[in-house]
Design an enzyme around this catalytic site. Structure first.
Site, PDB file in Angstrom:
ATOM      1  N   CYS B 148       0.791  -1.235   0.000  1.00 18.18           N
ATOM      2  CA  CYS B 148       0.000   0.000   0.000  1.00 18.18           C
ATOM      3  C   CYS B 148       0.826   1.290   0.000  1.00 18.18           C
ATOM      4  CB  CYS B 148      -0.952   0.014   1.188  1.00 18.18           C
ATOM      5  SG  CYS B 148      -2.138  -1.327   1.123  1.00 18.18           S
ATOM      6  N   ARG B 183      15.424   3.003   3.468  1.00 20.24           N
ATOM      7  CA  ARG B 183      15.535   1.759   2.693  1.00 20.24           C
ATOM      8  C   ARG B 183      15.020   0.571   3.498  1.00 20.24           C
ATOM      9  NH1 ARG B 183      20.355   2.467   0.417  1.00 20.24           N
ATOM     10  NH2 ARG B 183      21.550   1.017   1.655  1.00 20.24           N
ATOM     11  N   SER B 184      13.903   0.801   4.205  1.00 17.50           N
ATOM     12  CA  SER B 184      13.275  -0.295   4.945  1.00 17.50           C
ATOM     13  C   SER B 184      12.728  -1.326   3.963  1.00 17.50           C
ATOM     14  CB  SER B 184      12.137   0.244   5.804  1.00 17.50           C
ATOM     15  OG  SER B 184      11.087   0.694   4.963  1.00 17.50           O
ATOM     16  N   ASP B 206      20.205   5.398   3.008  1.00 16.44           N
ATOM     17  CA  ASP B 206      19.976   5.197   4.440  1.00 16.44           C
ATOM     18  C   ASP B 206      21.287   5.412   5.187  1.00 16.44           C
ATOM     19  OD1 ASP B 206      21.416   2.846   4.316  1.00 16.44           O
ATOM     20  OD2 ASP B 206      19.768   1.543   4.902  1.00 16.44           O
TER      21      ASP B 206
END
Lengths: 325, 325
Positions: B148, B183-184, B206
């Protein structure tokens, strides 16, 4: 690599872009009660000029305009323009340059009455363009006329969505970096100014060097300013650019493909091809020529001039029974 | 300067962007014969999770979906998901994470049946996303589901015309340079991959450094590749970018405004404001938060899942008298 690489680049022809503009012109025309009349003045032995005159005539007629061509000697051009200025049946005048191919041509350009100048070469129009003044009157009823080729390039950039219509009118190029290779008074310099006035950061390149046209940081200025980029060449600025626009005359010049940023948009307004076929290996969009758009812009300018006449304060007065506004 | 400078930047709120997507969802919904049913599973004492669950429920119901919330203990989540997988009245399942706040949460994500996974967290969906595979079936009838929040960012970039629809579908970011700060595995990395798969040059930033995601020169590759930019920091890549997207948790982090290219587009998906108010002095467009878009995307994914079920080969077969295709 170049032979077998799949081509991602989209080539878009001027004819395709011209169609939408033609529809807009036809729509404007349908609201008028008479066909606007364009007078062409030809005083040039060059067969190419004759061909261009024929082509203007054909396109004008095909699109529902009236067109007359007057072929005269060089020394009769001035009087022919003056007569046309006074002839009420003539709505617009186009003179096929070069005639004297020197400063006398610029003199002739200022003879054409501003209210019939479809090429947008009158000093008032040029002044407004550089000063980012978009209307002739304080009530913003009469739009200033822009020169055909620079305006054609702008309409092409609108078609390609380089102008972002999420942004407010007048700022729609904010965030775009554009290179214009050519700084002629006829196309390159006015084009750089127009693009910068709309918010772009423009690098204007010619043999003498690079100039940067912008409205300053955060485009806070009302109109563009020019900064000389000392020591810069096309090598320094082109790789920074989202859009590269070339207009170098002659068939010798080729824009160095290796300077293109990956996915750049490339547009050529020279009558010669300034990009090599390899442009398609790096560009996202390539427009190889713009002539068909320019000629529709000429007709659009003629329509504008007729609309301006209807929107002029005197015309508005005439429509009212008591002449009051 | 900052106090009195006129603001050129256009701030666009997520609610404005959500409206168009809502209309699209409502249109799709009107073609169904029953309301899709979303089941929420909450096993989290955090009042914020309860608020988010309530908010999902309200938005779902307001938009014509059915919504049920099941509140259970942590140790009952697995069985609750399995039961929901088998419950034919449930069309989509959303689990409010974190639950265990460790790898067990990833285990639970894979329990949700792919045909009810509105969050797009099933391995098959994630695999398709990274591999740039857009459909579940060879006949391209069933669209793969995207997570999402990354999809919300993409829909925002479409709304802002950063996607250029003059270019072919799948290549519409060609020529764009985008910085993603975060950058999860949940948002930043999938987002960088999605943008690069659509043709952009993406710098993923990150604390460990900078990676470049692209489809190679001339975007000739079918999917993105990643290059480690040794020695680079956000200082090196951000000034090159047309678009800067931030998603750094916590209220300490602020993106350094001086790194923004003039006219950059700035989008923040963190629940905290990652940009200072001065962003408006340099940006052309600023989207301060995206939550309202994300929630509509959740409903859009639910609709997609219901449409996928109708377009599945077995469903098509069932519609045909002889079961032939």
């Amino acid at each position: 690599m170049s032979a077998n690489a799949p081509q991602i680049c989209k080539t878009i022809l001027a004819g395709t872009i011209a169609k939408g503009l033609q529809a807009e012109v036809n729509d404007g025309l349908s609201k008028l009660d008479k066909k606007p009349h364009l007078l062409g003045i030809l005083a040039n032995d060059d067969p190419a000029a004759q061909v261009y005159a024929d082509w203007t005539g054909k396109t004008a007629k095909d699109n529902g305009f009236e067109y007359t061509l007057k072929t005269v000697g060089k020394d009769d051009v001035e009087e022919t323009i003056i007569a046309a200025n006074h002839e009420s049946s003539v709505d617009g005048i186009i003179v096929y340059y070069p005639i004297f191919n020197n400063r006398q041509d610029q003199y002739l350009q200022q003879i054409v009455d501003i209210s019939k100048d479809v090429e947008g070469l009158s000093h008032q129009y040029i002044f407004n363009m550089y000063q980012n003044i978009r209307f002739l009157d304080d009530h913003q009823m009469q739009k200033s006329i822009l020169p055909c080729t620079p305006l054609a390039v702008i309409k092409i950039l609108e078609y390609l969505h380089i102008y972002n219509n999420i942004l407010p009118y007048g700022n729609r190029l904010f965030g775009r970096t554009i290179c214009v290779v050519n700084r002629s008074e006829v196309v390159g310099r006015p084009l750089a100014a127009l693009l910068a006035n709309d918010g772009a950061c423009v690098y204007s390149v010619d043999v003498t060097g690079v100039q940067q046209f912008t409205r300053g940081e955060g485009i806070r200025k009302r109109k563009h300013e020019v900064v000389e980029k000392d020591g810069w060449s096309v090598e320094d600025c082109a790789p920074l650019c989202d859009v590269v626009i070339t207009g170098v005359p002659g068939d010798k010049y080729k824009f160095p493909n290796r300077l293109l940023k990956d996915g750049a948009v490339c547009i050529n307004f020279s009558s010669e091809k300034n990009f090599t076929p390899e442009v398609k290996e790096r560009a996202s969009i390539y427009v190889p020529a713009i002539g068909k758009v320019t000629i529709v812009i000429l007709l659009r300018n003629l329509l504008r001039i007729v609309q301006n006449k209807r929107n002029a304060p005197s015309a508005l007065h005439a429509d009212l029974p008591n002449g009051s506004s």
